[in-house]
Write an enzyme that holds these catalytic residues in place. Structure first.
Site, PDB file in Angstrom:
ATOM      1  N   TYR A 142     -14.064  28.187 -34.883  1.00 49.36           N
ATOM      2  CA  TYR A 142     -15.961  28.048 -35.722  1.00 49.36           C
ATOM      3  C   TYR A 142     -15.935  28.863 -37.134  1.00 49.36           C
ATOM      4  CZ  TYR A 142     -20.822  30.707 -35.110  1.00 49.36           C
ATOM      5  OH  TYR A 142     -21.953  30.680 -35.965  1.00 49.36           O
ATOM      6  N   ASP A 237     -10.356  31.461 -42.470  1.00 43.72           N
ATOM      7  CA  ASP A 237     -11.272  31.798 -42.348  1.00 43.72           C
ATOM      8  C   ASP A 237     -10.693  33.540 -41.601  1.00 43.72           C
ATOM      9  OD1 ASP A 237     -13.400  32.851 -41.279  1.00 43.72           O
ATOM     10  OD2 ASP A 237     -14.352  30.722 -40.398  1.00 43.72           O
ATOM     11  N   LYS A 265     -17.265  40.555 -40.124  1.00 41.45           N
ATOM     12  CA  LYS A 265     -17.005  41.935 -39.363  1.00 41.45           C
ATOM     13  C   LYS A 265     -16.706  42.965 -39.392  1.00 41.45           C
ATOM     14  CE  LYS A 265     -17.127  38.072 -35.697  1.00 41.45           C
ATOM     15  NZ  LYS A 265     -17.192  36.664 -35.928  1.00 41.45           N
TER      16      LYS A 265
HETATM   17  C1  LIG Z   1     -17.619  35.584 -36.805  1.00 39.56           C
HETATM   18  C2  LIG Z   1     -17.388  34.087 -37.634  1.00 39.56           C
HETATM   19  C3  LIG Z   1     -17.915  33.492 -38.373  1.00 39.56           C
HETATM   20  C4  LIG Z   1     -19.299  34.340 -37.813  1.00 39.56           C
HETATM   21  O1  LIG Z   1     -19.845  35.585 -39.012  1.00 39.56           O
HETATM   22  P1  LIG Z   1     -21.126  35.759 -38.569  1.00 39.56           P
HETATM   23  O2  LIG Z   1     -21.255  37.276 -39.225  1.00 39.56           O
HETATM   24  O3  LIG Z   1     -21.379  35.665 -37.492  1.00 39.56           O
HETATM   25  O4  LIG Z   1     -21.672  35.189 -40.009  1.00 39.56           O
HETATM   26  C5  LIG Z   1     -16.982  32.565 -38.464  1.00 39.56           C
HETATM   27  N1  LIG Z   1     -16.246  32.624 -38.738  1.00 39.56           N
HETATM   28  C6  LIG Z   1     -14.917  33.355 -37.827  1.00 39.56           C
HETATM   29  C7  LIG Z   1     -13.258  32.550 -37.286  1.00 39.56           C
HETATM   30  C8  LIG Z   1     -16.185  34.044 -37.209  1.00 39.56           C
HETATM   31  O5  LIG Z   1     -15.771  34.795 -35.632  1.00 39.56           O
END
Ligand SMILES: *Cc1c(COP(=O)(O)O)cnc(C)c1O
Length: 422
Positions: A142, A237, A265
């Site tokens: 994701y 990511d 995060k």
């Molecule tokens: C949480 C997350 C996102 C999205 O971040 P948001 O701040 O919710 O937009 C993207 N990539 C990964 C791997 C994530 O865990």
């Protein structure tokens, strides 16, 4: 649960589904979400005055635990000096420098306001840099709610984009190729036939969004080798894995260096923040230096930067990651012992400060493997754990998180509950 139920009903009158992000609605485990009044360290207090040991930690960010005194002070002080200027300030350079200390591959950095913005922007930069349009992602990974990445298509083998969401036209995902996570052969085949059209490969180097799924180290080195050979941009990511699987993210843990990295995060210390960055020649495409446009009214916001600085400084100077990692190992080892005694077919996966319990036999290395999990048993287990005061991620396919404020006693209490409920 009385107050939570009433508050959820009220919220439903005005907020879509009563929430501002779908997983919070407890759809996949059923029941009513608990409304949180406050957080301190490893604990949450609900509106019904139940004290919970928190393993969600805002879905990852709160590595220092809730209401960390230094972070709270930094936020209050920054707020006292004005909360937004839309002009450069020194805190942006300070936080970027701190991040670079952990992620040396991020030679140039741009702040944004969320993980979604970071991945969306990194893709645009990769496409601008390579002048190509195709992007490879992996099923089960994701990357936020970016249109072109809202495609997972699930099943094994090569899948051309079918959107996961209404409102995403097929054209938006027609340039997205989805491959199974950990499938070295599939990725090699795709590059052999269309390597010169691929702008980027984006991957969660340790996947956390189908539950925790570890990469085959060969998989990451193969991605690196193929991207180098075909001059595609490798994007890690690390929005979730950054500071969680290792202080320097999965790239430090596995020694595989991407071209671009996305963060979010933890770097915001509990406030909205994202960042992307990487090789200088690629980031030189970003406006105002280059022709890839990307902007944000609130990007680099001083209050957010202050919270990030107070967080990363402590991560740098104190054994935050080591402590939380040791507690994760302790908890997972304890769970493993309990499961062995009960002779149950569960699979525990952990990496650094992230962990998942899959309700199925292992190994779990792809999205397809995770789909074997018994979601009904998980829901029962989830609610029993909650009534024992343990707050886990409300889905069988999410990671749980540890903070460095979780004490031995918290771990012990969690294991006592686990033995009862699993
Ligand atoms: C949480 C997350 C996102 C999205 O971040 P948001 O701040 O919710 O937009 C993207 N990539 C990964 C791997 C994530 O865990």
């Amino acid at each position: 649960m009385q107050h939570s139920e009433r508050l959820f009903n009220e919220a439903n009158q005005i907020l879509v589904g009563g929430v501002n992000s779908p997983v919070r609605a407890f759809k996949s485990v059923g029941g009513t979400p608990v409304f949180i009044k406050e957080g301190q360290g490893a604990y949450l207090r609900t509106e019904d005055d139940q004290l919970l040991i928190d393993y969600v930690l805002a879905w990852g960010p709160m590595l220092l635990g809730h209401a960390d005194p230094e972070v709270s002070l930094a936020i209050a002080q920054a707020a006292g000096h004005g909360t937004a200027f839309g002009a450069p300030g020194r805190l942006e350079t300070e936080l970027a420098t701190l991040i670079q200390g952990f992620f040396p591959s991020m030679a140039k950095i741009r702040f944004v306001n969320s993980g979604t913005e970071a991945t969306m922007s990194a893709l645009r930069v990769a496409r601008g840099f390579t002048k190509r349009s195709k992007v490879i992602k992996f099923s089960g990974c994701y990357h936020g709610h970016v249109d072109s990445l809202l495609v997972s298509a699930g099943s094994g083998g090569l899948t051309f984009g079918e959107p996961d969401s209404d409102g995403v036209p097929r054209e938006m995902v027609s340039q997205t190729l989805v491959l199974p996570f950990n499938d070295v052969q599939a990725i090699s085949d795709v590059f052999r036939f269309q390597g010169d059209q691929i702008a980027a490969v984006i991957v969660e180097p340790v996947c956390g969004n189908m539950g925790v799924v570890l990469p085959d180290p060969m998989f990451l080195t193969q991605l690196r080798a193929l991207c180098t050979r075909y001059q595609a941009v490798l994007i890690f990511d690390e929005v979730m894995t950054g500071f969680r699987v290792h202080a320097g993210g999965a790239q430090a843990l596995y020694g595989v260096i991407p071209d671009l990295t996305c963060l979010g995060k933890v770097i915001g210390g509990g406030l909205p923040c994202g960042a992307y960055g990487g090789r200088t020649e690629i980031m030189a495409c970003v406006s105002p230096v280059g022709k890839v446009y990307q902007a944000g009214t609130m990007s680099g916001n001083p209050v957010v930067m202050a919270a990030g600085i107070a967080t990363l400084t402590q991560i740098r100077d104190l054994p935050v990651v080591q402590t939380a990692t040791a507690q994760t190992t302790r908890l997972v080892d304890g769970m493993r012992a309990i499961l062995a005694q009960k002779q149950r077919a569960y699979t525990l996966v952990h990496c650094g400060t992230m962990f998942s319990v899959f309700f199925c036999e292992g190994p779990v290395t792809t999205l397809k493997d995770t789909q074997r999990a018994d979601t009904r048993s998980f829901s029962r287990y989830y609610h029993e754990m909650l009534s024992e005061g343990i707050y886990l991620a409300p889905s069988a396919f999410e990671s749980n998180f540890m903070s460095w404020r979780h004490s031995d006693r918290d771990i012990h209490r969690t294991l006592v509950a686990f033995e009862k409920c699993v």
